[in-house]
Design a protein around this motif. Structure first.
Motif, PDB file in Angstrom:
ATOM      1  N   LEU A  73       0.830  -1.207   0.000  1.00 29.92           N
ATOM      2  CA  LEU A  73       0.000   0.000   0.000  1.00 29.92           C
ATOM      3  C   LEU A  73       0.863   1.256   0.000  1.00 29.92           C
ATOM      4  N   LEU A  74       1.935   1.243   0.789  1.00 30.62           N
ATOM      5  CA  LEU A  74       2.835   2.394   0.829  1.00 30.62           C
ATOM      6  C   LEU A  74       3.497   2.634  -0.523  1.00 30.62           C
ATOM      7  N   ALA A  75       3.784   1.542  -1.220  1.00 30.99           N
ATOM      8  CA  ALA A  75       4.477   1.663  -2.500  1.00 30.99           C
ATOM      9  C   ALA A  75       3.554   2.053  -3.647  1.00 30.99           C
ATOM     10  N   ALA A  76       2.255   1.720  -3.543  1.00 34.78           N
ATOM     11  CA  ALA A  76       1.386   1.872  -4.713  1.00 34.78           C
ATOM     12  C   ALA A  76       0.104   2.663  -4.485  1.00 34.78           C
ATOM     13  N   HIS A  77      -0.269   2.911  -3.237  1.00 39.29           N
ATOM     14  CA  HIS A  77      -1.611   3.468  -3.019  1.00 39.29           C
ATOM     15  C   HIS A  77      -1.641   4.642  -2.044  1.00 39.29           C
ATOM     16  N   THR A  78      -0.569   5.434  -2.002  1.00 35.96           N
ATOM     17  CA  THR A  78      -0.586   6.658  -1.210  1.00 35.96           C
ATOM     18  C   THR A  78      -0.320   7.840  -2.120  1.00 35.96           C
ATOM     19  N   GLY A  79      -0.554   9.023  -1.573  1.00 34.07           N
ATOM     20  CA  GLY A  79      -0.328  10.228  -2.370  1.00 34.07           C
ATOM     21  C   GLY A  79       1.126  10.438  -2.726  1.00 34.07           C
ATOM     22  N   SER A  80       2.031   9.838  -1.938  1.00 39.19           N
ATOM     23  CA  SER A  80       3.468   9.947  -2.208  1.00 39.19           C
ATOM     24  C   SER A  80       4.081   8.555  -2.218  1.00 39.19           C
ATOM     25  N   PRO A  81       3.916   7.803  -3.317  1.00 40.68           N
ATOM     26  CA  PRO A  81       4.441   6.434  -3.385  1.00 40.68           C
ATOM     27  C   PRO A  81       5.936   6.394  -3.068  1.00 40.68           C
ATOM     28  N   THR A  82       6.361   5.359  -2.348  1.00 39.37           N
ATOM     29  CA  THR A  82       7.747   5.260  -1.927  1.00 39.37           C
ATOM     30  C   THR A  82       8.372   3.973  -2.444  1.00 39.37           C
ATOM     31  N   THR A  83       9.690   3.981  -2.528  1.00 37.48           N
ATOM     32  CA  THR A  83      10.433   2.827  -3.020  1.00 37.48           C
ATOM     33  C   THR A  83      10.902   1.978  -1.850  1.00 37.48           C
ATOM     34  N   ILE A  84      10.767   0.663  -1.967  1.00 35.49           N
ATOM     35  CA  ILE A  84      11.197  -0.245  -0.912  1.00 35.49           C
ATOM     36  C   ILE A  84      12.688  -0.504  -1.062  1.00 35.49           C
ATOM     37  N   PRO A  85      13.477  -0.287  -0.005  1.00 34.10           N
ATOM     38  CA  PRO A  85      14.919  -0.538  -0.114  1.00 34.10           C
ATOM     39  C   PRO A  85      15.204  -2.009  -0.405  1.00 34.10           C
ATOM     40  N   PRO A  86      16.306  -2.303  -1.106  1.00 34.17           N
ATOM     41  CA  PRO A  86      16.637  -3.691  -1.412  1.00 34.17           C
ATOM     42  C   PRO A  86      17.081  -4.458  -0.173  1.00 34.17           C
ATOM     43  N   VAL A  87      17.001  -5.799  -0.240  1.00 39.91           N
ATOM     44  CA  VAL A  87      17.479  -6.652   0.845  1.00 39.91           C
ATOM     45  C   VAL A  87      18.991  -6.510   0.953  1.00 39.91           C
ATOM     46  N   MET A  88      19.494  -6.354   2.193  1.00 38.40           N
ATOM     47  CA  MET A  88      20.920  -6.107   2.396  1.00 38.40           C
ATOM     48  C   MET A  88      21.660  -7.310   2.965  1.00 38.40           C
ATOM     49  N   GLY A  89      21.076  -8.503   2.926  1.00 33.93           N
ATOM     50  CA  GLY A  89      21.776  -9.682   3.440  1.00 33.93           C
ATOM     51  C   GLY A  89      20.918 -10.439   4.432  1.00 33.93           C
ATOM     52  N   GLY A  90      21.364 -11.642   4.779  1.00 37.24           N
ATOM     53  CA  GLY A  90      20.611 -12.501   5.680  1.00 37.24           C
ATOM     54  C   GLY A  90      20.983 -12.280   7.130  1.00 37.24           C
ATOM     55  N   LEU A  91      20.500 -13.179   7.974  1.00 43.92           N
ATOM     56  CA  LEU A  91      20.782 -13.130   9.399  1.00 43.92           C
ATOM     57  C   LEU A  91      22.161 -13.708   9.690  1.00 43.92           C
ATOM     58  N   ALA A  92      22.799 -13.198  10.739  1.00 46.65           N
ATOM     59  CA  ALA A  92      24.041 -13.801  11.207  1.00 46.65           C
ATOM     60  C   ALA A  92      23.750 -15.236  11.648  1.00 46.65           C
ATOM     61  N   PRO A  93      24.696 -16.160  11.495  1.00 46.52           N
ATOM     62  CA  PRO A  93      24.444 -17.569  11.824  1.00 46.52           C
ATOM     63  C   PRO A  93      23.875 -17.800  13.220  1.00 46.52           C
ATOM     64  N   LYS A  94      24.430 -17.158  14.232  1.00 47.66           N
ATOM     65  CA  LYS A  94      23.920 -17.361  15.598  1.00 47.66           C
ATOM     66  C   LYS A  94      22.511 -16.800  15.740  1.00 47.66           C
ATOM     67  N   THR A  95      22.241 -15.688  15.095  1.00 42.99           N
ATOM     68  CA  THR A  95      20.911 -15.088  15.153  1.00 42.99           C
ATOM     69  C   THR A  95      19.892 -15.987  14.474  1.00 42.99           C
ATOM     70  N   LEU A  96      20.273 -16.553  13.327  1.00 40.01           N
ATOM     71  CA  LEU A  96      19.391 -17.471  12.619  1.00 40.01           C
ATOM     72  C   LEU A  96      19.121 -18.717  13.458  1.00 40.01           C
ATOM     73  N   LEU A  97      20.141 -19.245  14.115  1.00 38.99           N
ATOM     74  CA  LEU A  97      19.974 -20.434  14.956  1.00 38.99           C
ATOM     75  C   LEU A  97      18.996 -20.162  16.093  1.00 38.99           C
ATOM     76  N   ARG A  98      19.105 -18.982  16.729  1.00 40.14           N
ATOM     77  CA  ARG A  98      18.181 -18.641  17.816  1.00 40.14           C
ATOM     78  C   ARG A  98      16.746 -18.570  17.300  1.00 40.14           C
ATOM     79  N   ALA A  99      16.566 -17.975  16.137  1.00 33.54           N
ATOM     80  CA  ALA A  99      15.216 -17.864  15.569  1.00 33.54           C
ATOM     81  C   ALA A  99      14.642 -19.243  15.268  1.00 33.54           C
ATOM     82  N   ILE A 100      15.458 -20.124  14.693  1.00 35.47           N
ATOM     83  CA  ILE A 100      14.987 -21.467  14.365  1.00 35.47           C
ATOM     84  C   ILE A 100      14.688 -22.264  15.623  1.00 35.47           C
ATOM     85  N   GLU A 101      15.502 -22.098  16.655  1.00 39.25           N
ATOM     86  CA  GLU A 101      15.233 -22.790  17.921  1.00 39.25           C
ATOM     87  C   GLU A 101      13.893 -22.364  18.497  1.00 39.25           C
ATOM     88  N   ARG A 102      13.576 -21.087  18.397  1.00 38.88           N
ATOM     89  CA  ARG A 102      12.282 -20.633  18.911  1.00 38.88           C
ATOM     90  C   ARG A 102      11.147 -21.185  18.059  1.00 38.88           C
TER      91      ARG A 102
END
Length: 317
Positions: A193-222
């Motif tokens: 909606l922000l990108a296509a349906h507001t009076g001032s459409p905005t651009t979504i920044p590109p993905v800048m990389g994945g999660l750090a290995p330990k951070t990813l492991l914690r997320a998967i454990e949860r």
């Protein structure tokens, strides 16, 4: 005597129209969208999934509509799923004539009011989106503060339409999976909606990389936890030290799957192991994996594998 102005929605200045319709509506007079829709549609939704933020996703089937939708406290975004039909939407002196068909969206901005004339029955999925959610997603995505959300009447947007219509079939009567799916979908739709349906459409920044290995492991454990651990996007993102927006994008960059899709795949693997390696009943497997009923589990299992759980078990042994 004043005269109605007939406008083609494609020729209308949508920003000016939306500003005019939202500018003078006191918040106290705005109704919860689910209550207003139940009133004006004179029915109950087939399904509705509520979110603690106050948002919701609802699937409605209703009869022809000839009534005024009063101002609501949330933005309402709709995707149409039915036979093609013409309709009218009147706001003040402006009349928008549109054609309902799959692939179009309808947007009723928070606080606006209009009369609807829809001559045939309707099958529609609706998102109720608090403006605070739109503002949060804009901030997390490093986008400009959201401006006026534009009023749309049968506006072509296959991306938003497909996302919303998918929601009607993706809910599985599994609290953890459904909550995670709904939170992801709401944030994704807010971004759209922000990108296509507001009076001032905005651009979504590109993905800048994945999660750090330990951070990813914690997320998967949860996500793998069998306890009552909170697996909401807010908790997962907080533990990773990221916003919900950036966590979802980084998790998918690391795993190839969204958090919801990853958890759904993991639960499917658990189900297969229990069906193949134990004598637990299908009902017991369903309960162990958090499904509200054996029927809900069987429907979800069939969607992912093409087989009923009992049929899959017979072939796997």
């Amino acid at each position: 005597m004043s005269k109605s102005i007939l406008r083609d929605p494609s020729q209308e200045d949508p920003l000016a129209a939306s500003e005019a319709r939202q500018d003078h509506l006191p918040t106290a007079d705005q109704r919860p969208p689910d209550a207003e829709m139940a009133r004006v549609l004179n029915t109950a939704p087939l399904r509705m999934a509520l979110d603690p933020s106050g948002g919701a996703i609802a699937h409605w089937k209703h009869e022809p509509l000839h009534d005024v939708v009063e101002p609501m406290s949330h933005h309402v975004i709709m995707a149409y799923n039915g036979s093609i039909q013409r309709m009218e939407r009147r706001s003040g002196r402006s009349v928008a004539i549109g054609t309902f068909r799959p692939g179009v969206v309808i947007i009723i901005p928070e606080g606006s009011s209009s009369r609807w004339d829809i001559p045939k029955p309707v099958d529609v999925v609706q998102l109720y989106l608090p403006h605070t959610t739109l503002a949060r997603v804009a901030g997390e995505a490093d986008m400009a503060a959201p401006g006026i959300l534009l009023e749309r009447t049968a506006h072509p947007d296959p991306v938003t339409s497909r996302l919303l219509l998918t929601a009607a079939d993706a809910l599985e009567s599994n609290e953890v999976l459904d909550t995670l799916f709904r939170q992801q979908l709401t944030d994704l739709l807010a971004t759209r909606l922000l990108a296509a349906h507001t009076g001032s459409p905005t651009t979504i920044p590109p993905v800048m990389g994945g999660l750090a290995p330990k951070t990813l492991l914690r997320a998967i454990e949860r996500l793998r936890s069998d306890s009552d651990a909170d697996v909401s996007l807010a908790t997962l993102a907080s533990e990773a030290g990221l916003s919900r927006f950036h966590f979802c994008r980084a998790f998918k960059e690391s795993t190839g799957l969204s958090p919801h899709a990853w958890l759904r795949q993991y639960r499917l693997e658990q189900a297969m192991t229990m069906l193949r390696d134990t004598d637990s009943s299908v009902a017991s497997v369903a309960a162990a994996l958090g499904y509200a009923s054996q029927t809900a589990f069987a429907a979800a299992f069939r969607r992912l594998t093409g087989d009923a759980p009992s049929d899959w078990r017979r072939r796997a042994r």
